[in-house]
Design a protein around this motif. Structure first.
Motif, PDB file in Angstrom:
ATOM      1  N   LEU A 256       0.844  -1.207   0.000  1.00 29.50           N
ATOM      2  CA  LEU A 256       0.000   0.000   0.000  1.00 29.50           C
ATOM      3  C   LEU A 256       0.876   1.252   0.000  1.00 29.50           C
ATOM      4  O   LEU A 256       0.559   2.251  -0.645  1.00 29.50           O
ATOM      5  CB  LEU A 256      -0.929  -0.002   1.214  1.00 29.50           C
ATOM      6  CG  LEU A 256      -2.021  -1.077   1.214  1.00 29.50           C
ATOM      7  CD1 LEU A 256      -2.744  -1.097   2.566  1.00 29.50           C
ATOM      8  CD2 LEU A 256      -3.025  -0.843   0.082  1.00 29.50           C
ATOM      9  N   ALA A 257       2.009   1.168   0.704  1.00 23.64           N
ATOM     10  CA  ALA A 257       2.907   2.331   0.808  1.00 23.64           C
ATOM     11  C   ALA A 257       3.479   2.725  -0.548  1.00 23.64           C
ATOM     12  O   ALA A 257       3.753   3.911  -0.788  1.00 23.64           O
ATOM     13  CB  ALA A 257       4.050   2.017   1.782  1.00 23.64           C
ATOM     14  N   THR A 258       3.673   1.755  -1.442  1.00 25.50           N
ATOM     15  CA  THR A 258       4.282   2.096  -2.740  1.00 25.50           C
ATOM     16  C   THR A 258       3.403   3.031  -3.558  1.00 25.50           C
ATOM     17  O   THR A 258       3.898   3.745  -4.423  1.00 25.50           O
ATOM     18  CB  THR A 258       4.583   0.840  -3.594  1.00 25.50           C
ATOM     19  OG1 THR A 258       3.358   0.195  -3.943  1.00 25.50           O
ATOM     20  CG2 THR A 258       5.516  -0.118  -2.870  1.00 25.50           C
ATOM     21  N   ILE A 259       2.110   3.025  -3.285  1.00 27.81           N
ATOM     22  CA  ILE A 259       1.220   3.936  -4.029  1.00 27.81           C
ATOM     23  C   ILE A 259       0.576   4.963  -3.079  1.00 27.81           C
ATOM     24  O   ILE A 259      -0.404   5.623  -3.443  1.00 27.81           O
ATOM     25  CB  ILE A 259       0.122   3.159  -4.811  1.00 27.81           C
ATOM     26  CG1 ILE A 259      -0.643   2.202  -3.892  1.00 27.81           C
ATOM     27  CG2 ILE A 259       0.750   2.399  -5.979  1.00 27.81           C
ATOM     28  CD1 ILE A 259      -1.888   1.613  -4.535  1.00 27.81           C
ATOM     29  N   GLY A 260       1.136   5.070  -1.887  1.00 28.03           N
ATOM     30  CA  GLY A 260       0.613   6.064  -0.943  1.00 28.03           C
ATOM     31  C   GLY A 260      -0.841   5.843  -0.600  1.00 28.03           C
ATOM     32  O   GLY A 260      -1.605   6.792  -0.421  1.00 28.03           O
ATOM     33  N   ALA A 261      -1.243   4.568  -0.492  1.00 24.82           N
ATOM     34  CA  ALA A 261      -2.668   4.256  -0.297  1.00 24.82           C
ATOM     35  C   ALA A 261      -2.999   3.946   1.167  1.00 24.82           C
ATOM     36  O   ALA A 261      -3.866   3.120   1.452  1.00 24.82           O
ATOM     37  CB  ALA A 261      -3.060   3.095  -1.203  1.00 24.82           C
ATOM     38  N   GLY A 262      -2.306   4.615   2.090  1.00 23.38           N
ATOM     39  CA  GLY A 262      -2.646   4.434   3.490  1.00 23.38           C
ATOM     40  C   GLY A 262      -2.144   3.110   4.014  1.00 23.38           C
ATOM     41  O   GLY A 262      -1.144   2.569   3.532  1.00 23.38           O
TER      42      GLY A 262
END
Ligand code: MG
Length: 364
Positions: A256-262
């Protein structure tokens, strides 16, 4: 994009020109490199280059492509063979340069070409009609010649006032030389439009994201733990709202962190009863789906488990295979490591297990 001649623009850390010249520098069959520049571009030229050992001092070109080539040839009278190249083709590979040098030993003029793959249409008087691409090739550079031959061809063209050749192969053919084709490289494209520059830059600086994740759950009395999707018999279990698989939770956060998705809690709130006892593979699969929805390619995943027991080693391969399957990537792109905490702290007292994870994603 950047203003000015495109050969001085940057793709990634280097200018187009420097990238081009490095391919020639790296070819052992190339003895020297002669660049021809526009008289207004001296400063741009010097700013665009790092050290390139085989490079001769640049010479100033003329008003046409042909007169610029003549200036270059005049500067290297000692050369026996010459490869003439467009500076705006930075993706030329050293092995293509070698192929042309080798073919030049037995041929007068050697030109790389690739078969036309697009369907073609000819437009005449506002009407278009299909043209067969059978037997049609796009011609690239570098184009190789015996120096004396191409010098002579250029001299003759200049004498009769022909300056309309689009490349040296056409001029050589006009002068009576046999032009031999060798296989070009589709990647050896000429940067022409701002869109070419943008995609060249993107290809040089891939948008690589590395996401990190951390999770911990408490160990309580029980009969087994689920780690990285694998059930391991144990005298305890991990406590949590779902199946408490710290490995998959940390990895889900990393993705999730790789796309800044919380984080995982944003997508699967622990307050939501539907996730009670849920298997964590669906959390991981959902994160992978979100990444792919952004056009991302998951290139690597790594999980480190910190626990005194159970022993992870015997289950590592099963864990790698499980995570590879959930995410849909090759198992050789998945890593699992484990360490004890040397009996220190809450991990050392076997009160809990910690997982750390990274995920590497390439976005378009
Ligand atoms: Mg968790």
């Amino acid at each position: 994009g950047e203003a000015g001649p495109k050969q001085y623009a940057k793709i990634g850390r280097h200018s187009v020109l420097a990238t081009t010249l490095n391919a020639f520098q790296d070819c052992p069959l190339i003895e020297g490199i002669q660049v021809v520049i526009h008289e207004d571009d001296t400063d741009l030229y010097h700013a665009a280059l790092s050290r390139i050992e085989k490079l001769e001092p640049a010479v100033i070109g003329g008003a046409t492509r042909q007169s610029s080539v003549l200036s270059g040839l005049a500067a290297i009278p000692e050369a026996t063979h010459v490869l003439i190249h467009d500076a705006a083709r930075p993706f030329v590979r050293t092995d293509l340069i070698e192929t042309i040098c080798t073919a030049l030993q037995t041929n007068a003029a050697v030109v790389p070409a690739v078969a036309v793959t697009d369907s073609l249409r000819r437009v005449e008087d506002g009407k278009s009609s299909a043209v067969s691409r059978q037997g049609l090739f796009s011609v690239q550079t570098p184009q190789g010649f015996r120096s004396a031959d191409i010098q002579d061809a250029h001299d003759r063209a200049e004498k009769v006032g022909r300056n309309d050749f689009t490349d040296d192969a056409s001029l050589a053919e006009w002068a009576g030389l046999d032009v031999t084709l060798v296989s070009g490289d589709p990647a050896n494209m000429k940067l022409t439009t701002p869109a070419d520059m943008a995609s060249a830059s993107a290809s040089k600086v891939p948008d690589v994201r590395v996401g990190h994740g951390y999770d911990t759950h408490q160990l309580v009395a029980g009969d087994g733990v689920i780690l990285c999707g694998v059930t391991i018999p144990h005298n305890r279990r991990l406590d949590g709202h779902s199946d408490a698989d710290v490995g998959l939770h940390a990895l889900t956060d990393a993705l999730l962190a790789t796309i800044g998705a919380g984080d995982i809690g944003d997508h699967f709130p622990p307050t939501d009863p539907q996730w009670r006892g849920a298997k964590s593979d669906q959390f991981l699969a959902h994160a992978a789906e979100l990444v792919r929805g952004r056009g991302g390619t998951i290139t690597h995943m790594d999980v480190t488990l910190l626990c005194e027991s159970p022993k992870i080693g015997p289950h590592r391969q099963a864990m790698r295979e499980m995570m590879a399957k959930i995410v849909g990537i090759d198992v050789d792109r998945v890593s699992v490591k484990a360490t004890t905490n040397e009996r220190v702290g809450f991990i050392g007292r076997e009160e809990g297990i910690v997982a750390l994870a990274t995920a590497t994603v390439v976005l378009p």
